[in-house]
Every structure is written in structure tokens, then in C-alpha cells.
Design a protein around this motif. Structure first.
Motif, PDB file in Angstrom:
ATOM      1  N   ASP A  18       0.728  -1.182   0.128  1.00 31.90           N
ATOM      2  CA  ASP A  18      -0.162  -0.124   0.085  1.00 31.90           C
ATOM      3  C   ASP A  18       0.884   1.094  -0.111  1.00 31.90           C
ATOM      4  O   ASP A  18       1.820   1.363   0.764  1.00 31.90           O
ATOM      5  N   GLY A  19       0.501   2.338  -0.884  1.00 33.29           N
ATOM      6  CA  GLY A  19       1.338   3.510  -0.725  1.00 33.29           C
ATOM      7  C   GLY A  19       2.593   3.452  -1.401  1.00 33.29           C
ATOM      8  O   GLY A  19       3.327   4.641  -1.276  1.00 33.29           O
ATOM      9  N   VAL A  20       3.297   2.309  -1.478  1.00 35.07           N
ATOM     10  CA  VAL A  20       4.555   2.398  -2.098  1.00 35.07           C
ATOM     11  C   VAL A  20       4.759   2.612  -3.206  1.00 35.07           C
ATOM     12  O   VAL A  20       4.087   2.211  -4.198  1.00 35.07           O
ATOM     13  N   VAL A  21       5.664   3.771  -3.827  1.00 34.41           N
ATOM     14  CA  VAL A  21       5.530   4.152  -5.352  1.00 34.41           C
ATOM     15  C   VAL A  21       6.754   3.489  -5.829  1.00 34.41           C
ATOM     16  O   VAL A  21       7.724   3.377  -5.454  1.00 34.41           O
ATOM     17  N   VAL A  22       6.409   2.675  -7.026  1.00 35.06           N
ATOM     18  CA  VAL A  22       7.620   1.751  -7.528  1.00 35.06           C
ATOM     19  C   VAL A  22       7.785   2.558  -9.059  1.00 35.06           C
ATOM     20  O   VAL A  22       8.243   1.924  -9.772  1.00 35.06           O
ATOM     21  N   ALA A  23       7.073   3.331  -9.486  1.00 37.70           N
ATOM     22  CA  ALA A  23       7.544   3.947 -10.782  1.00 37.70           C
ATOM     23  C   ALA A  23       6.766   5.290 -11.073  1.00 37.70           C
ATOM     24  O   ALA A  23       6.198   5.900 -10.268  1.00 37.70           O
ATOM     25  N   GLU A  24       7.468   6.147 -11.876  1.00 28.72           N
ATOM     26  CA  GLU A  24       6.838   7.452 -12.365  1.00 28.72           C
ATOM     27  C   GLU A  24       6.260   6.948 -13.860  1.00 28.72           C
ATOM     28  O   GLU A  24       6.511   6.243 -14.558  1.00 28.72           O
ATOM     29  N   THR A  25       5.184   7.502 -13.883  1.00 29.98           N
ATOM     30  CA  THR A  25       4.245   7.375 -15.027  1.00 29.98           C
ATOM     31  C   THR A  25       3.524   8.461 -15.684  1.00 29.98           C
ATOM     32  O   THR A  25       3.209   9.448 -14.809  1.00 29.98           O
ATOM     33  N   ALA A  64       0.715   9.335 -26.280  1.00 30.01           N
ATOM     34  CA  ALA A  64       0.410  10.171 -25.349  1.00 30.01           C
ATOM     35  C   ALA A  64      -0.156  11.526 -25.885  1.00 30.01           C
ATOM     36  O   ALA A  64      -0.130  12.535 -25.414  1.00 30.01           O
ATOM     37  N   ALA A  65      -1.074  11.180 -26.949  1.00 28.86           N
ATOM     38  CA  ALA A  65      -1.767  12.418 -27.714  1.00 28.86           C
ATOM     39  C   ALA A  65      -3.126  11.737 -27.907  1.00 28.86           C
ATOM     40  O   ALA A  65      -3.180  10.773 -28.601  1.00 28.86           O
ATOM     41  N   TYR A  66      -4.037  12.509 -27.539  1.00 27.58           N
ATOM     42  CA  TYR A  66      -5.444  12.050 -28.382  1.00 27.58           C
ATOM     43  C   TYR A  66      -5.230  12.258 -30.021  1.00 27.58           C
ATOM     44  O   TYR A  66      -4.888  13.206 -30.611  1.00 27.58           O
ATOM     45  N   ARG A 125       5.146  -4.661 -15.751  1.00 27.96           N
ATOM     46  CA  ARG A 125       6.433  -3.891 -15.629  1.00 27.96           C
ATOM     47  C   ARG A 125       7.572  -4.489 -14.983  1.00 27.96           C
ATOM     48  O   ARG A 125       8.645  -4.421 -15.468  1.00 27.96           O
ATOM     49  N   VAL A 126       7.341  -5.440 -14.186  1.00 26.17           N
ATOM     50  CA  VAL A 126       8.324  -6.328 -13.652  1.00 26.17           C
ATOM     51  C   VAL A 126       9.030  -7.408 -14.424  1.00 26.17           C
ATOM     52  O   VAL A 126      10.113  -7.432 -14.702  1.00 26.17           O
ATOM     53  N   VAL A 127       7.939  -7.876 -15.494  1.00 28.14           N
ATOM     54  CA  VAL A 127       8.571  -8.667 -16.546  1.00 28.14           C
ATOM     55  C   VAL A 127       9.349  -7.762 -17.546  1.00 28.14           C
ATOM     56  O   VAL A 127      10.363  -7.937 -17.763  1.00 28.14           O
ATOM     57  N   ALA A 128       8.829  -6.707 -17.762  1.00 27.19           N
ATOM     58  CA  ALA A 128       9.408  -5.762 -18.709  1.00 27.19           C
ATOM     59  C   ALA A 128      10.860  -5.401 -18.184  1.00 27.19           C
ATOM     60  O   ALA A 128      11.758  -5.172 -19.061  1.00 27.19           O
ATOM     61  N   SER A 129      10.763  -5.181 -16.820  1.00 29.42           N
ATOM     62  CA  SER A 129      12.022  -4.743 -16.354  1.00 29.42           C
ATOM     63  C   SER A 129      13.307  -5.525 -16.280  1.00 29.42           C
ATOM     64  O   SER A 129      14.634  -5.361 -16.304  1.00 29.42           O
ATOM     65  N   THR A 130      12.910  -6.832 -16.663  1.00 33.09           N
ATOM     66  CA  THR A 130      13.918  -7.761 -17.021  1.00 33.09           C
ATOM     67  C   THR A 130      14.496  -7.796 -18.255  1.00 33.09           C
ATOM     68  O   THR A 130      15.506  -8.649 -18.707  1.00 33.09           O
ATOM     69  N   GLY A 131      14.030  -7.091 -19.192  1.00 36.24           N
ATOM     70  CA  GLY A 131      14.486  -7.121 -20.578  1.00 36.24           C
ATOM     71  C   GLY A 131      13.708  -8.137 -21.367  1.00 36.24           C
ATOM     72  O   GLY A 131      14.151  -8.197 -22.478  1.00 36.24           O
ATOM     73  N   ASP A 174       6.328  -0.277 -22.353  1.00 37.85           N
ATOM     74  CA  ASP A 174       6.922   0.432 -23.176  1.00 37.85           C
ATOM     75  C   ASP A 174       7.804   1.634 -22.351  1.00 37.85           C
ATOM     76  O   ASP A 174       9.173   2.020 -22.380  1.00 37.85           O
ATOM     77  N   GLU A 175       6.898   2.259 -21.006  1.00 37.04           N
ATOM     78  CA  GLU A 175       7.571   3.092 -20.300  1.00 37.04           C
ATOM     79  C   GLU A 175       8.664   2.549 -19.390  1.00 37.04           C
ATOM     80  O   GLU A 175       9.639   3.126 -19.152  1.00 37.04           O
ATOM     81  N   GLN A 176       8.200   1.277 -18.974  1.00 36.11           N
ATOM     82  CA  GLN A 176       9.264   0.621 -18.280  1.00 36.11           C
ATOM     83  C   GLN A 176      10.611   0.242 -18.727  1.00 36.11           C
ATOM     84  O   GLN A 176      11.694   0.542 -18.175  1.00 36.11           O
ATOM     85  N   ARG A 177      10.266  -0.208 -20.121  1.00 39.60           N
ATOM     86  CA  ARG A 177      11.690  -0.216 -20.854  1.00 39.60           C
ATOM     87  C   ARG A 177      12.624   1.005 -20.862  1.00 39.60           C
ATOM     88  O   ARG A 177      13.772   0.921 -20.911  1.00 39.60           O
ATOM     89  N   ARG A 178      12.054   2.031 -20.888  1.00 41.37           N
ATOM     90  CA  ARG A 178      12.876   3.426 -20.910  1.00 41.37           C
ATOM     91  C   ARG A 178      13.586   3.437 -19.720  1.00 41.37           C
ATOM     92  O   ARG A 178      14.724   4.300 -19.817  1.00 41.37           O
TER      93      ARG A 178
END
Ligand code: COA
Length: 360
Positions: free
Chosen positions: A10-17, A55-57, A186-192, A342-346
Motif C-alpha cells: 500500500d502506498g509504495v511508489v514503484v514507478a513514475e508514469t 501520449a496524445a489524443y 512492468r516487473v517482466v518488462a524490467s528484466t528485459g 514501453d515506459e518501463q523499458r525506457r
């Protein structure tokens, strides 16, 4: 105070999005800068994909390109059906989806996002028809994503109000902060690892009844209650037996889930077609009684209707069978998952938290 292992992060920040923001205190959800209510009211699923991925309509031309790309990818997914082996044999739609998506070969991320987003409704519709002994219906390139999903399910062109209602739903649930399935992806993405693996993982997380599996049980509950007069008695018996009321409560929201309100409005728009009337009346009565009974038991914690409560009523009114509720959720959320991968990969850094050893 709960131990860290029981806290559920709860409340733990794990990423910026930049994808979505959930304000649980004020009951606000913003998706790429747009309040969810605006998207539910005016966007199509193609618009939501454009928003998530670019990121745009999207402009009218970009929307048309996306519509064509998804339509083309649905045809390709349909052509894959004979090569899925026993994947669609499962009695559980999410299990079938997990197995079917696992057959896809990974390629370039953006192309895979389109392929995955197209494949989920194709596989889900084929699974639903198979379980009722019917052959799959091929996609139609001229249709929008929402219309084609309904067409592949029913084998007939859907009417406009139902397509609009499905678009409203698909836009409503496309992304929702750091929810469990998105975090899993995102966890999976973070492993590459690749996007297909991340989405298979996310489908597995969404399958659980505490995450995306509640709308089917919500409808079972409405069936069991049957009439507004019976709601309080039935709910009291459930709570006394120590069972949770499906569609109520949320980890983040301390007020009513804004998506519940947005979907309730979308159902009202369907009332003219005669598809939702009695159900909506019953659902509103059950929500009112459930909220009151939960407040009596948990005065310290607001347990209000969540998105799944009115999802059940909306999807039923559209004509989607309850066994397909979770796969239909996946058909929308996949666009969000792909954007998060995509975001996590960056970010390019492995997610690897710590644990406290309490063993011998
Ligand atoms: N019905 C009855 N009691 C509920 C409840 C519900 N729907 N939701 C929470 N509670 C109670 C819990 O039993 C707990 O009581 P306790 O402290 O006496 O044990 C208390 O409220 C806090 O619950 P907790 O499990 O800490 O909340 P959470 O943040 O982990 O739970 C959900 C969030 C969504 C998992 C939870 O509200 C739930 O199970 N809802 C029903 C399933 C559902 O609708 N899922 C879809 C979510 S979008």
C-alpha cells in the motif's frame, strides 16, 4: 500495524508514469491528461489506444490509421486460430486467453502492441463460440474494434447503442495507475523480457477475483438477490458468513470509484434500448444497501462500489456472456499494459525489491 509482507505494498511508489493518475481521496482518474469521464463519454477504443501509445489524443487521420492497423491485425489473429492447439479448450476464458496469447511470437514492441490488442478479442470471441459449440466468426475489416468484437461474438452486425456502450467500457478501464496486473507486466518488462511474456503475466494477474475477476460474481450476486427488497437480507447473511461483497471496496479509492459512476451513466444511455432497466434498478438498490451495511461494519474504512460493480450490469446489457467479462476487461487493459511496458523499458532498470528473512 501489518508486517511489510502483509501490507500489499500500500502506498509504495514503484514507478513514475505519464499514463494515468488515480486520486483515491477525491475519486478522480486522469488518463494521459484526460478525465476518465470525458473519455467514456466521447472516445472510441481506437482513441484510447492512440492516447496510451502516443501520449496524445489522435487526429481523425491517426484514428483511421489505428482502426485500419487493428482491423488488419485482427485478421492475422483469426488466421492463427488453427495453430493454437488445445489453448481454447479450457472451460475458463482467462485460462484460454493466457494459453492462446502464449502462442504468439515476440517481435518489435510497437507492432506487438497492435498484434496483442487485436488478438485478445479475436481469441476471446472464438473461445466463447467454441464453448457453446459454434464455429468462430471472422473479423470484418470495415468495423471498429468494439463493433467487430461484438460481431465476432454474435455473428451479426451489432446496433449502434451497444457499440457505443462497449467503447465507453473499453475507454473506462484502459489504464488505472499501478494496479496489480500492470505492476506484474512492468516487473517482466524490467528484466528485459519481451512484450508477449509481459502480457501473459498480466493476464494471469488480472484473472484473480480480487483484481479483474469480480464482475461475473457481481452478476451471480444480483441473480441470487433477485429483487431490491431482498438485498439487505441477502447481503447481511453474506457478511455474517464472513464473505466479501463483490464489486465493493477498493485498495485506493476512499470514495466511490469514478469509473462506477461513468459506467452507470453509460448504462442509463442503454436504457432506451430496453437492455438494462430492471437490472440497473436492482443494482442501484444493492449498492445502496451494501454501502450502508459495510459502513456499519467498517466505519473506519469507506467501502464503496468499484468499477466491477457496474461493469457487470453494462456488459450484460450489451449482451456479453458473464464468462467473457474478465477477457473483455483484458481486451481493453492490454492497451494500457503495452504502454506501461514501453515506459518501463525506457527506465531500463530491473525491479528487484527486498524481503525480510523470518525463517529458521
Ligand atoms: N466486502 C466485505 N468486506 C470487505 C470488502 C468487501 N467487498 N472489502 C474489504 N472488506 C473488509 C475486509 O474484510 C477487511 O476487514 P477486516 O479488517 O475486518 O479483515 C477490511 O474491509 C479491509 O480490507 P482489505 O482486504 O485490507 O482491503 P484491500 O484494500 O486489500 O481490498 C479489495 C481491496 C478490492 C481487494 C477488497 O475491497 C475486495 O476484496 N473487494 C471485493 C472484490 C472486488 O470487488 N474486486 C474488484 C476490485 S476493482
Amino acid at each position: 500495524m501489518r508486517s511489510p509482507s502483509a501490507s500489499g505494498l500500500d502506498g509504495v511508489v514503484v514507478a513514475e508514469t505519464a499514463l494515468s493518475d488515480v486520486d483515491g481521496e477525491r475519486g478522480r482518474l486522469v488518463i494521459c491528461g484526460h478525465p476518465v469521464e470525458d473519455l467514456v463519454e466521447r472516445a472510441t477504443f481506437e482513441d484510447a489506444c492512440g492516447l496510451m501509445w502516443n501520449a496524445a489524443y489522435p487526429s481523425a487521420a491517426e484514428r483511421e490509421d489505428l482502426r485500419a492497423a487493428l482491423a488488419d491485425a485482427r485478421q492475422q489473429a483469426f488466421a492463427l486460430l488453427p495453430s493454437l492447439g488445445a489453448a481454447l479448450d479450457s472451460a475458463d476464458g482467462m485460462e484460454a486467453l493466457r494459453a492462446a496469447i502464449g502462442h504468439l511470437r515476440a517481435g518489435e514492441l510497437h507492432a506487438d502492441a497492435v498484434r496483442l490488442t487485436a488478438a485478445i478479442p479475436v481469441f476471446a470471441a472464438a473461445w466463447a463460440r467454441r464453448t457453446s459449440g459454434q464455429p468462430p466468426v471472422p473479423p470484418q475489416p470495415g468495423l471498429s474494434h468494439a463493433a467487430d468484437y461484438l460481431q465476432m461474438l454474435a455473428g451479426a452486425a451489432p446496433d449502434r447503442p451497444r457499440v457505443a456502450a462497449l467503447d465507453a467500457y473499453l475507454c473506462c478501464v484502459v489504464d488505472h495507475g499501478m494496479n496489480a496486473s500492470t505492476f506484474a507486466a512492468r516487473v517482466v518488462a524490467s528484466t528485459g523480457s519481451d512484450l508477449i511474456s509481459a502480457i501473459v503475466t498480466a493476464i494471469g494477474a488480472l484473472k484473480g477475483p480480487l483484481h479483474g475477476g469480480a464482475p461475473g460474481p457481481v452478476l451471480d450476486m444480483l441473480d441470487a438477490i433477485g429483487h431490491p427488497d431482498q438485498a439487505a437480507r441477502w447481503l447481511t447473511a453474506e457478511l455474517t458468513a464472513g464473505r466479501r461483497i463483490m464489486g465493493m471496496g477498493h485498495r485506493i479509492y476512499r470514495v466511490r470509484d469514478p469509473r462506477a459512476a461513468a459506467l452507470e451513466r453509460a448504462i442509463s444511455a442503454l436504457e432506451g434500448t430496453g437492455a438494462a432497466g430492471a437490472r440497473l434498478t436492482l443494482a442501484r438498490a444493492v449498492e445502496r444497501d451494501a454501502e450502508r451495511l459495510l459502513r456499519e461494519r467498517h466505519p473506519e474504512r469507506a467501502l464503496r462500489a468499484n468499477v466491477e460493480f457496474y461493469t457487470a450490469v453494462l456488459l450484460e446489457a450489451i449482451g456479453i456472456p458473464r464468462t467473457l467479462f474478465s477477457p473483455t476487461f483484458a481486451a481493453s487493459r492490454v492497451a494500457g499494459w503495452c504502454a506501461h511496458v514501453d515506459e518501463q523499458r525506457r527506465v531500463g532498470r530491473l525491479i528487484r525489491p527486498a524481503s525480510t528473512y523470518v525463517g529458521p
